[in-house]
Write a protein that holds these residues in place. Structure first.
Motif, PDB file in Angstrom:
ATOM      1  N   LYS A 157      67.680  46.361  25.692  1.00  0.00           N
ATOM      2  CA  LYS A 157      68.220  46.045  24.523  1.00  0.00           C
ATOM      3  C   LYS A 157      67.408  45.540  23.171  1.00  0.00           C
ATOM      4  O   LYS A 157      67.676  45.824  22.233  1.00  0.00           O
ATOM      5  N   ASP A 161      67.787  47.175  19.684  1.00  0.00           N
ATOM      6  CA  ASP A 161      68.044  46.374  18.624  1.00  0.00           C
ATOM      7  C   ASP A 161      67.093  46.607  17.670  1.00  0.00           C
ATOM      8  O   ASP A 161      67.173  46.454  16.402  1.00  0.00           O
ATOM      9  N   HIS A 307      83.277  41.954  25.899  1.00  0.00           N
ATOM     10  CA  HIS A 307      81.936  42.575  25.637  1.00  0.00           C
ATOM     11  C   HIS A 307      81.113  41.157  25.338  1.00  0.00           C
ATOM     12  O   HIS A 307      81.433  40.242  24.892  1.00  0.00           O
ATOM     13  N   LYS A 309      77.542  41.995  24.260  1.00  0.00           N
ATOM     14  CA  LYS A 309      76.940  42.589  22.996  1.00  0.00           C
ATOM     15  C   LYS A 309      78.130  43.219  22.150  1.00  0.00           C
ATOM     16  O   LYS A 309      78.843  44.117  22.649  1.00  0.00           O
TER      17      LYS A 309
END
Ligand code: ATP
Length: 511
Positions: A157, A161, A307, A309
């Motif tokens: 992640k 990101d 979800h 994210k």
């Protein structure tokens, strides 16, 4: 459910004319499929069910049909040009291409499988006294494995990101992930791959002529927001629905029609007053699940996946997952998209895309709640849940597709018991009574039992047999696909009996 079921469904679909590989005589084209004579009917019936539920049953939802080609700025505004990417990695030895995120997810799935194996072993050992939650939260080995998963997820992640693709590659190397086909660990760097297909517009050359095949139907709705609102005198909240093709250059397209490069979506954008979006989001989550459940698939075939994210434009999102032969996977998405799309189109087009609220005398950009379902995935869900091999009481076997009757490609088969004595003529007269309203098949070849089996295999809910008595009593025998019960019915009552069994109305019994 298993891969085995998927294989059976694929070969059954080909054998009976539901789905063929595209360009079959040239060995097919990967991830492209053609719907055959029965597939096209089933697809139309699914569309019809969706359109009826969304457009005809809601006074405040209308449907449109926008073009696939759109002004290229559309995709700049929507974020697709800059951000509709998947991280891609090639194996230098096998020359195979993979999605880096999928390689990492598969690695995590292997660790999860080990955890589940430990849990089932312990469950066997401890029997009734086994407390799964306690075991999962205290067993040392499981906690270690879970910590490994969490660490991989966090690293991945963080890398995504910050768009640190070198870190994604390093993670793949650290985890010693190998090419699933060849075992080679000789990887290229990871790079972003845009999923939109590009082509060129007629006479214009160079960059200014570049045009995209739409990767989703939604943008055709957003750019028409004002056209529809004004011409249809629509008041908030209202929805615009659309069914149409979408194209994504998926890096790995597999699992039959689950992931294709050309597919069809059924999407609805519901425009609401800002601040009311979470109420409508909950409304549409429930309404869409109800639509799926009305089809009567067995319990436990659907579940929500919220979800964690969220995409950059969303303030809430959930998938309706279906228990496909490959396990639970996304079938439909419900997304609260805020005012992102309309605001972006305002910025890029210089046009005001606002709603004048007659109650508050204010103009504002509406918020949007979207429902988006893949037609082909719905088709696969229907086929795979319907496929059954049954052992019958007399020791014989049958393959039956228990497709929900209103969706069945052929609704009724009309079968003269023998090919003589005026029965074919009578059978054709019966067929004529029904064919305007239903897709009806006539079949006079082979013994009646074999004809029933053929209809079972394509999911025909009703078989009507015309026999010698029909000539005098004007009655026929109706056989039900699922119960195999046969009943004598007067021809005068036939149209009503058929409609009762196969009509869409039964799917709306509680609306
Ligand atoms: P996935 O995560 O499976 O790639 P997605 O989240 O990208 O799907 P959305 O962009 O939300 O999918 O698209 C809405 C729906 O369109 C999905 O729920 C799915 O049913 C369908 N869909 C998306 N991509 C494909 C595809 N390549 N082939 C078939 N159907 C698709």
């Amino acid at each position: 459910m298993s891969d085995d079921l998927l294989k059976k469904v694929i070969s059954h679909a080909k054998e009976y004319g539901f789905v063929f590989p595209s360009s079959d005589i040239y060995e097919g084209l990967s991830a492209a499929y053609d719907y055959g004579q029965l597939g096209a009917e089933l697809k139309n019936n699914i569309k019809d069910y969706w359109w009826t539920a969304m457009v005809r049953m809601h006074e405040n939802i209308v449907g449109i049909d926008a073009s696939i080609f759109m002004h290229p700025t559309t995709w700049k505004a929507s974020g697709h040009v800059d951000a509709f990417n998947d991280p891609l990695i090639d194996n230098k030895d096998s020359k195979k291409r993979y999605r880096a995120d999928v390689l990492i997810e598969d690695h995590i799935a292997k660790i999860e499988a080990k955890i589940n194996k430990d849990v089932s072993k312990a469950a066997k050992r401890f029997g009734d006294a086994f407390d799964e939650v306690q075991f999962r939260t205290t067993n040392g080995r499981i906690l270690d494995r879970q910590a490994q998963i969490d660490s991989i997820n966090n690293k991945f992640k963080a890398a995504m990101d910050t768009e640190d693709l070198a870190a994604v590659k390093a993670l793949i190397e650290d985890l010693e992930i190998a090419d699933p086909d060849t075992g080679s660990r000789n990887w290229t760097d990871v790079r972003q791959f845009n999923l939109m297909f590009k082509t060129e517009l007629g006479a214009v050359s160079g960059d200014s002529g570049i045009i995209y095949l739409r990767p989703e139907t939604a943008q055709g709705i957003f750019v028409n927001f004002l056209n529809v609102q004004k011409s249809g005198r629509m008041k908030l909240p209202f929805g615009i629905a659309q069914i149409g093709k979408a194209f994504r250059n998926e890096i790995i397209a597999r699992q039959f029609i689950f992931r294709m490069r050309e597919f069809e979506q059924m999407e609805m954008q519901f425009f609401v007053k800002p601040g009311t979006q979470s109420k409508w989001y909950e409304y549409w989550k429930e309404a869409r699940l109800k639509w799926h459940k009305a089809l009567g698939f067995s319990d436990g075939m659907h579940r929500f996946h919220d979800h964690i994210k969220l995409a950059h434009y969303a303030d809430a999102a959930a998938d309706i997952e279906f228990n496909f032969p490959m396990g639970f996977k996304e079938l439909e998405g419900i997304h609260s998209r805020t005012d992102f799309d309309l605001s972006q189109h305002e910025k890029h087009s210089g046009r005001k895309l606002r709603y004048f609220d007659p109650e508050t005398q204010e103009s504002y950009v509406p918020f949007v709640v979207e429902t988006s379902i893949g037609l082909d995935r719905m088709f696969l869900a229907t086929l795979s849940a319907a496929y059954k091999e049954e052992a019958l009481e007399d020791g014989s076997k049958r393959t039956v597709m228990s497709i929900p009757a209103p969706l069945a490609p052929v609704k009724v088969a009309v079968l003269p018991l023998v090919k003589k004595d005026g029965l074919p003529e009578k059978a054709r007269a019966v067929l004529k009574l029904l064919k305007l309203n239903h897709n009806v098949q006539y079949d006079e070849k082979d013994a009646i039992g074999r004809r029933y089996r053929r209809q079972d295999a394509i999911g025909t809910p009703l078989c009507i047999t015309v026999d010698h008595d029909t000539l005098t009593d004007n009655s026929v025998t109706i056989r039900d696909r699922d119960t195999m019960i046969q009943e004598r019915v007067s021809i005068a009552d036939l149209a009503d009996r058929v409609e009762e069994k196969v009509g869409l109305e039964q799917l709306f019994s509680d609306t």
